[in-house]
Design a protein around this motif. Structure first.
Motif, mmCIF file in Angstrom:
data_model
loop_
_atom_site.group_PDB
_atom_site.id
_atom_site.type_symbol
_atom_site.label_atom_id
_atom_site.label_comp_id
_atom_site.label_asym_id
_atom_site.label_seq_id
_atom_site.Cartn_x
_atom_site.Cartn_y
_atom_site.Cartn_z
ATOM 1 N N LEU A 108 -10.000 1.335 -3.866
ATOM 2 C CA LEU A 108 -10.331 -0.178 -3.943
ATOM 3 C C LEU A 108 -9.454 -1.006 -4.944
ATOM 4 O O LEU A 108 -9.058 -0.750 -5.912
ATOM 5 C CB LEU A 108 -11.555 -0.288 -4.599
ATOM 6 N N LYS A 130 -15.750 1.122 -13.584
ATOM 7 C CA LYS A 130 -14.998 1.471 -12.366
ATOM 8 C C LYS A 130 -15.009 3.043 -12.290
ATOM 9 O O LYS A 130 -14.869 3.941 -13.041
ATOM 10 C CB LYS A 130 -13.425 1.253 -12.980
ATOM 11 N N THR A 131 -15.316 3.375 -10.720
ATOM 12 C CA THR A 131 -15.552 4.686 -10.437
ATOM 13 C C THR A 131 -14.433 5.485 -9.663
ATOM 14 O O THR A 131 -13.941 4.613 -8.626
ATOM 15 C CB THR A 131 -16.984 4.828 -9.751
ATOM 16 N N THR A 177 -16.420 7.620 -14.146
ATOM 17 C CA THR A 177 -16.717 6.077 -14.582
ATOM 18 C C THR A 177 -16.233 5.813 -15.941
ATOM 19 O O THR A 177 -16.644 6.350 -16.851
ATOM 20 C CB THR A 177 -18.273 5.988 -14.160
ATOM 21 N N GLU A 203 -13.198 4.357 -6.172
ATOM 22 C CA GLU A 203 -14.260 3.987 -5.065
ATOM 23 C C GLU A 203 -15.035 2.717 -5.554
ATOM 24 O O GLU A 203 -15.582 2.103 -4.513
ATOM 25 C CB GLU A 203 -15.524 5.002 -5.223
ATOM 26 N N SER A 204 -15.211 2.255 -6.729
ATOM 27 C CA SER A 204 -16.052 1.068 -6.822
ATOM 28 C C SER A 204 -15.498 0.272 -8.168
ATOM 29 O O SER A 204 -14.866 0.692 -9.119
ATOM 30 C CB SER A 204 -17.220 1.228 -6.831
ATOM 31 N N ILE A 208 -19.043 -3.746 -6.513
ATOM 32 C CA ILE A 208 -18.179 -3.797 -5.185
ATOM 33 C C ILE A 208 -17.626 -2.476 -4.901
ATOM 34 O O ILE A 208 -17.024 -1.852 -5.661
ATOM 35 C CB ILE A 208 -17.027 -4.960 -5.390
ATOM 36 N N VAL A 209 -18.104 -1.983 -3.932
ATOM 37 C CA VAL A 209 -17.568 -0.627 -3.453
ATOM 38 C C VAL A 209 -16.781 -0.535 -2.168
ATOM 39 O O VAL A 209 -16.788 -1.602 -1.265
ATOM 40 C CB VAL A 209 -19.019 0.241 -2.792
ATOM 41 N N ASP A 211 -15.254 -0.427 1.344
ATOM 42 C CA ASP A 211 -15.904 -0.252 2.353
ATOM 43 C C ASP A 211 -15.189 0.960 3.213
ATOM 44 O O ASP A 211 -14.018 0.976 3.109
ATOM 45 C CB ASP A 211 -15.603 -1.668 3.250
ATOM 46 N N GLU A 226 -20.747 -9.904 -2.300
ATOM 47 C CA GLU A 226 -19.966 -9.438 -3.386
ATOM 48 C C GLU A 226 -19.357 -10.425 -4.385
ATOM 49 O O GLU A 226 -19.324 -9.765 -5.675
ATOM 50 C CB GLU A 226 -18.972 -8.784 -2.497
#
Ligand code: URA
Length: 230
Positions: A108, A130-131, A177, A203-204, A208-209, A211, A226
């Motif tokens: 992302l 943030k992941t 994370t 991933e996020s 916001i993840v 898509d 979002e």
């Protein structure tokens, strides 16, 4: 900028004229009458006062890109392809990246022309999660999760990272994370365990993840929900 100041930028209008226009309901921001002189207008707002168009307003752009490996998170680079070059030419000049990824990292990437919005997701003080999915060269040391949760001291910046959560998925893979976006942060955190990062996928960012329908190199505009969630 304050609305009264924007109006006063008209050479032939005094502050008195500006306040009168506001009082008389002669000022419109995005097609709505606005009478508060202190109202904050950004460059995206359309402003009309006393029958003059003071500012046409720009469309605000917010995109998510599935960053492929091998492109740099930059708007221009003399040597490497950039993430921005994957977007339509017309937007390339306008956009900046809200939270970079290393060249080899994937996942992302958020791009926008709205600086206030991007600061809300990148400011370390605001601690937006943030992941990342991380693959390591060596088995994950059993002490890693505890040490990451305590925070890792970065001598160069003189800061201790915010408590991070490590969810171990297998011997060599974890979901991590973190709450800042320091230079090479995750590589440096695993560096404390002499465990090189092989792949890193974001991933996020906050709510916001990425898509799942986006293949590497593809992008889409963010939805209104979002954008508002940041
Ligand atoms: N941490 C890193 O080390 N690299 C990235 O791309 C993102 C976080």
């Amino acid at each position: 900028m304050r609305l009264d100041r924007l109006i006063c930028q008209q050479r032939d209008w005094s502050r008195r004229t500006a306040l009168k226009l506001l009082d008389d309901g002669q000022v419109w921001v995005n097609d709505k009458v606005e009478s508060n002189p202190l109202f904050a207008v950004d460059r995206f707002a359309k402003v009309v006062a006393g029958g003059r168009l003071l500012q046409a307003g720009k469309p605000a752009l917010y995109l998510m890109l599935h960053k492929p490996a091998g492109v740099v998170s930059a708007t221009s680079d003399p040597k490497h392809p950039t993430a921005v070059s994957l977007l339509p030419q017309a937007w390339q000049e306008e956009l900046h990246i809200a939270g970079r990824l290393d060249k080899a990292s994937t996942g992302l990437l958020l791009l926008t022309n709205d600086g206030l919005w991007s600061r809300r997701i990148t400011e370390p003080q605001l601690k937006k999660p943030k992941t990342y999915l991380v693959t390591l060269a060596n088995p994950i040391d059993p002490d890693t999760a505890r040490r990451f949760a305590e925070g890792i001291y970065f001598e160069y910046e003189g800061i201790t990272t915010s408590p991070a959560q490590l969810e171990q998925l297998s011997s060599h893979q974890a979901r991590l994370t973190i709450y800042e976006g320091r230079y090479h942060q995750i590589k440096r955190m695993f560096g404390r365990f002499r465990n090189p990062v092989l792949t890193l996928h974001r991933e996020s960012m906050g709510p916001i993840v990425l898509d799942r329908r986006l293949q590497a190199g593809e992008y889409r505009p963010l939805t209104a929900a979002e954008i508002a969630a940041i």
